[in-house]
Design a protein around this motif. Structure first.
Motif, PDB file in Angstrom:
ATOM      1  N   LEU A  96      -6.963   2.911   2.402  1.00  0.00           N
ATOM      2  CA  LEU A  96      -7.156   3.209   0.990  1.00  0.00           C
ATOM      3  C   LEU A  96      -7.320   4.714   0.841  1.00  0.00           C
ATOM      4  CD1 LEU A  96      -9.721   0.384   0.141  1.00  0.00           C
ATOM      5  CD2 LEU A  96      -7.229   0.324  -0.111  1.00  0.00           C
ATOM      6  N   VAL A  97      -6.414   5.346   0.119  1.00  0.00           N
ATOM      7  CA  VAL A  97      -6.471   6.789  -0.103  1.00  0.00           C
ATOM      8  C   VAL A  97      -7.034   7.020  -1.495  1.00  0.00           C
ATOM      9  CG1 VAL A  97      -5.180   8.939  -0.209  1.00  0.00           C
ATOM     10  CG2 VAL A  97      -4.479   7.151   1.391  1.00  0.00           C
ATOM     11  N   ALA A 107       3.834   4.928  -1.112  1.00  0.00           N
ATOM     12  CA  ALA A 107       2.775   3.922  -1.165  1.00  0.00           C
ATOM     13  C   ALA A 107       2.561   3.432  -2.591  1.00  0.00           C
ATOM     14  CB  ALA A 107       1.476   4.513  -0.634  1.00  0.00           C
ATOM     15  N   PRO A 108       2.185   2.165  -2.756  1.00  0.00           N
ATOM     16  CA  PRO A 108       1.824   1.671  -4.087  1.00  0.00           C
ATOM     17  C   PRO A 108       0.538   2.328  -4.564  1.00  0.00           C
ATOM     18  CG  PRO A 108       1.349   0.021  -2.418  1.00  0.00           C
ATOM     19  CD  PRO A 108       2.073   1.124  -1.717  1.00  0.00           C
ATOM     20  N   VAL A 109       0.376   2.381  -5.886  1.00  0.00           N
ATOM     21  CA  VAL A 109      -0.767   3.071  -6.490  1.00  0.00           C
ATOM     22  C   VAL A 109      -1.504   2.128  -7.427  1.00  0.00           C
ATOM     23  CG1 VAL A 109      -1.520   5.045  -7.876  1.00  0.00           C
ATOM     24  CG2 VAL A 109       0.471   5.273  -6.357  1.00  0.00           C
ATOM     25  N   VAL A 110      -2.799   2.031  -7.254  1.00  0.00           N
ATOM     26  CA  VAL A 110      -3.670   1.314  -8.183  1.00  0.00           C
ATOM     27  C   VAL A 110      -4.296   2.338  -9.119  1.00  0.00           C
ATOM     28  CG1 VAL A 110      -5.834   0.035  -8.416  1.00  0.00           C
ATOM     29  CG2 VAL A 110      -4.160  -0.657  -6.708  1.00  0.00           C
ATOM     30  N   VAL A 126      -0.725   1.177   3.310  1.00  0.00           N
ATOM     31  CA  VAL A 126      -1.440   2.249   2.627  1.00  0.00           C
ATOM     32  C   VAL A 126      -1.421   1.967   1.131  1.00  0.00           C
ATOM     33  CG1 VAL A 126      -1.553   4.721   2.147  1.00  0.00           C
ATOM     34  CG2 VAL A 126      -0.769   3.917   4.398  1.00  0.00           C
ATOM     35  N   LEU A 127      -2.576   2.094   0.508  1.00  0.00           N
ATOM     36  CA  LEU A 127      -2.716   1.910  -0.929  1.00  0.00           C
ATOM     37  C   LEU A 127      -3.414   3.139  -1.490  1.00  0.00           C
ATOM     38  CD1 LEU A 127      -2.472   0.051  -3.425  1.00  0.00           C
ATOM     39  CD2 LEU A 127      -4.684  -0.925  -2.782  1.00  0.00           C
ATOM     40  N   VAL A 128      -2.778   3.784  -2.443  1.00  0.00           N
ATOM     41  CA  VAL A 128      -3.350   4.965  -3.077  1.00  0.00           C
ATOM     42  C   VAL A 128      -4.115   4.534  -4.326  1.00  0.00           C
ATOM     43  CG1 VAL A 128      -2.826   7.146  -4.237  1.00  0.00           C
ATOM     44  CG2 VAL A 128      -1.573   6.490  -2.170  1.00  0.00           C
TER      45      VAL A 128
END
Length: 242
Positions: free
Chosen positions: A107-108, A134-137, A3-5
């Motif tokens: 992708l959230v 989750a990691p955050v971009v 999961v990537l936020v």
């Protein structure tokens, strides 16, 4: 990274197109992808939302939307004014976790910035990212003013024990001014995280086939792409000519 936020430093900075580019790049790498829009505001039920736009541009991805409210407001306010149930961070985390059991990457995509409120209790995308661990971009603007909002976003994440994965510039202009060019060095500095991509201005208007072909060249290897941040900085930075 199941999961990537993806959060923005504000509105209208290219977050949805950046999400589509990350999705298209992951698909090109052979990964199954789902995109989850936590809450869509400002659209009627029959209009195309952000998750639908990601699917249009990126291709074969699962598009999901937890709630939709008609007025273009923060989700908590839009839900209250519409007399509808709000979305809570736990709802976002639960939906993302379920999608992660069926896809290689989820992708959230948030709504606006990191601390935009989703419910009356003040729940935010940051809370959902914390529940998911989750990691955050961070999707940021290119020009003047972006350093402050990017640093504030990164500091908030770190204060919650959530280190940002990196920064993607949502729209890199054809003729960047001095501030934008200097920001190529300053953005990773204030964020304490690397630049992970830069999308050319107008990328979202490309035909989907062209978008999918080009997307891997806009994001870094950490996101399955081929974008070389250092080469881009040298080419487009303060020493750029023309």
């Amino acid at each position: 990274m199941a999961v990537l936020v993806i959060t923005g430093t504000g509105t209208e900075i290219g977050k949805t197109v950046a999400t589509a580019a990350i999705a298209a790049t992951a698909r090109a790498a052979g990964r199954s992808v789902a995109v989850l829009k936590a809450a869509q505001t400002g659209l009627r039920p029959d209009e195309t939302g952000d998750a639908d736009e990601v699917r249009r541009l990126a291709g074969d991805v699962t598009a999901a939307e937890l709630a939709r409210y008609p007025e273009p407001l923060a989700p908590a306010t839009a839900a209250r004014r519409a007399g509808r149930a709000p979305v809570h961070p736990a709802d976002i985390a639960e939906a993302a976790a379920k999608l992660a059991t069926e896809h290689d990457l989820v992708l959230v995509e948030g709504a606006g910035g990191l601390l935009v409120r989703f419910d009356p209790a003040g729940g935010t995308l940051a809370d959902a990212a914390g529940l998911l661990d989750a990691p955050v971009v961070i999707v940021a603007a290119a020009g003047l003013g972006t350093l402050n909002t990017t640093e504030l976003t990164a500091r908030e994440l770190r204060g919650r024990g959530l280190a940002p994965l990196g920064v993607v510039i949502g729209s890199w202009p054809d003729a960047p001014d001095l501030a934008a060019r200097c920001n190529l060095a300053d953005l990773p500095d204030v964020a304490g995280a690397p630049l992970l991509g830069a999308l050319p201005a107008g990328s979202g208007a490309l035909p989907p086939d062209a978008f999918r072909a080009k997307a891997p060249h806009w994001v870094a290897p950490r996101l399955d792409g081929t974008w070389d941040g250092e080469a881009f900085r040298v080419r487009e930075g303060p020493g750029r000519r023309g």
